[in-house]
Design an enzyme around this catalytic site. Structure first.
Site, PDB file in Angstrom:
ATOM      1  N   ASP A  40       0.837  -1.208   0.000  1.00 51.63           N
ATOM      2  CA  ASP A  40       0.000   0.000   0.000  1.00 51.63           C
ATOM      3  C   ASP A  40       0.869   1.253   0.000  1.00 51.63           C
ATOM      4  OD1 ASP A  40      -2.644  -0.913  -0.053  1.00 51.63           O
ATOM      5  OD2 ASP A  40      -2.666  -1.311   2.089  1.00 51.63           O
ATOM      6  N   LEU A  41       1.864   1.272   0.868  1.00 52.89           N
ATOM      7  CA  LEU A  41       2.709   2.459   0.986  1.00 52.89           C
ATOM      8  C   LEU A  41       3.540   2.672  -0.271  1.00 52.89           C
ATOM      9  CD1 LEU A  41       3.789   1.984   4.697  1.00 52.89           C
ATOM     10  CD2 LEU A  41       2.135   3.633   3.803  1.00 52.89           C
TER      11      LEU A  41
END
Length: 405
Positions: A169-170
């Site tokens: 996600d990051l």
């Protein structure tokens, strides 16, 4: 560089219509660079508004208030035609530094690229997806499918081990930042807009492929687990006499010399290398004999406290780091804030003092500063007035209709 007006993206306006981690983390990063990021949510908040962790004091979401720092907040009734029209208008408002949209909306064709480009032909629309085929995916499902969960965990276990950090996600969020900046650069040069789609699953698989891990598997089969041992070099954790643990890594000849000097084992390893006919000066040699090296070094750590280990390894120039809990880090920051300069104490309305963070990028040797998240929907009237020119009478009408909070 704490003044947003002096940051690189000052004057750029981005509309974020997204939830969870990937897209909101990109909006936060862009806001830290000085962009005006307007997050738009349904009335009452999106599905991530109450996501854990929650404040023990107030029950507010520490997660939501952390990922939405420095953004403006607008809430609209997105089930109504008028609310949808307002969101589309915000997303495609005129101006050379406007008309930029980041979203991860699923099943909302009314907010698709076709609807946006019809209103503004040079719109920049960056969409985060689960999979490139349109299927759903989140970090945990992507990680398992990418093959990474089968590579981590105890060496004697065959069970997959999930990670806690939403790494994909990051990383996806940073891909979004890159896409926004590249598209803005192209529009500045050519006048052309962009339609960019970034699938979370693609981000994970591309990253693993770029590390050579799939090519390795194609040649050699699945990699065996190594527990806390590094792969292809020497690195493993050791326990001090008081129970503290440290990670020691050796990647260079200098680091190999340093750990032997620190632990007084130079002669021992020279003798072992001769008896094994092994070259312990190479990554390959140390990796092949990693368990033997670990066994030789382990007593030195077991005879010293964590403080002694820290002092002696540092003095010798060893590459090492301590293991800490998040509570340890929070306490360390409270006691020595200068030791963790990227972190910052911040008064968050609705919660109290929280541990926030600057952007990791330092401009002209300075951190960008940090800002609190505003109350959900608190900028609605101001944003509609400033961006769309909606006057008080129309705002009163929108409130009466329940379109805005």
């Amino acid at each position: 560089m704490t003044d947003p007006a002096h940051r690189p993206l000052a004057g750029v306006r981005i509309v974020e219509f997204a939830s969870f981690v990937a897209a909101p983390s990109s909006g936060m990063a862009l806001a830290q660079l000085g962009a005006e990021v307007i997050r738009v949510d349904p009335l009452g908040g999106n599905v991530d508004y109450r996501r854990w962790p929650l404040s023990a004091e107030t029950g507010a979401s520490l997660y939501w208030n952390s990922l939405n720092r420095g953004k403006r907040s607008v809430t609209l009734d997105l089930k109504s035609e008028r609310g949808r029209d307002l969101l589309l208008s915000l997303a495609t408002a005129p101006g050379p530094d406007a008309g930029i949209v980041v979203d991860n909306a699923v099943g909302r064709n009314w907010f698709g690229y076709e609807a946006l480009v019809e209103r503004r032909p040079d719109v920049i629309a960056v969409k985060v997806e689960g999979r490139a085929d349109g299927g759903a995916a989140v970090d945990y499902t992507v990680n398992g499918d990418a093959g990474v969960a089968s590579m981590t965990g105890p060496a004697d276990s065959g069970d997959p081990v999930n990670h806690v950090l939403p790494a994909w996600d990051l990383l996806c969020g940073q891909e979004v930042v890159t896409a926004v900046l590249a598209a803005l650069r192209r529009r500045d040069r050519t006048g052309q807009g962009s339609h960019v789609q970034i699938a979370l699953a693609d981000v994970a698989q591309a990253a693993v492929a770029n590390l050579g891990w799939y090519s390795e598997a194609a040649e050699r089969g699945a990699r065996a687990r190594h527990g806390n041992h590094m792969y292809g070099a020497f690195g493993v954790d050791f326990a001090a006499s008081d129970g503290g643990r440290v990670m020691v890594v050796v990647l260079t000849p200098r680091q190999w010399a340093a750990i032997r000097t620190a632990t007084g084992t130079t002669a021992v390893f020279d003798a072992l290398a001769a008896s094994l006919d092994a070259d312990l000066t190479t990554d390959e040699g140390r990796y092949e004999h990693r368990e033997l090296i670990e066994a030789v070094l382990k007593p030195w750590f077991a005879q010293r406290t964590s403080a002694q280990v820290s002092e002696e390894l540092t003095a010798a120039g060893v590459l090492w780091g301590p293991y800490r809990t998040t509570a340890d880090v929070a306490a360390d920051f409270a006691a020595r804030p200068a030791g963790r300069p990227v972190l910052a104490a911040l008064e968050q309305p609705g919660i109290g003092e929280v541990i926030s963070a600057h952007s990791p990028a330092r401009w002209d040797s300075s951190y960008t500063g940090t800002a609190a998240a505003v109350e959900l929907g608190s900028d609605t009237a101001d944003v509609l007035s400033e961006v769309l020119g909606i006057v008080d009478a129309e705002l009163t009408e929108l409130r009466a209709e329940g379109v805005v909070g």
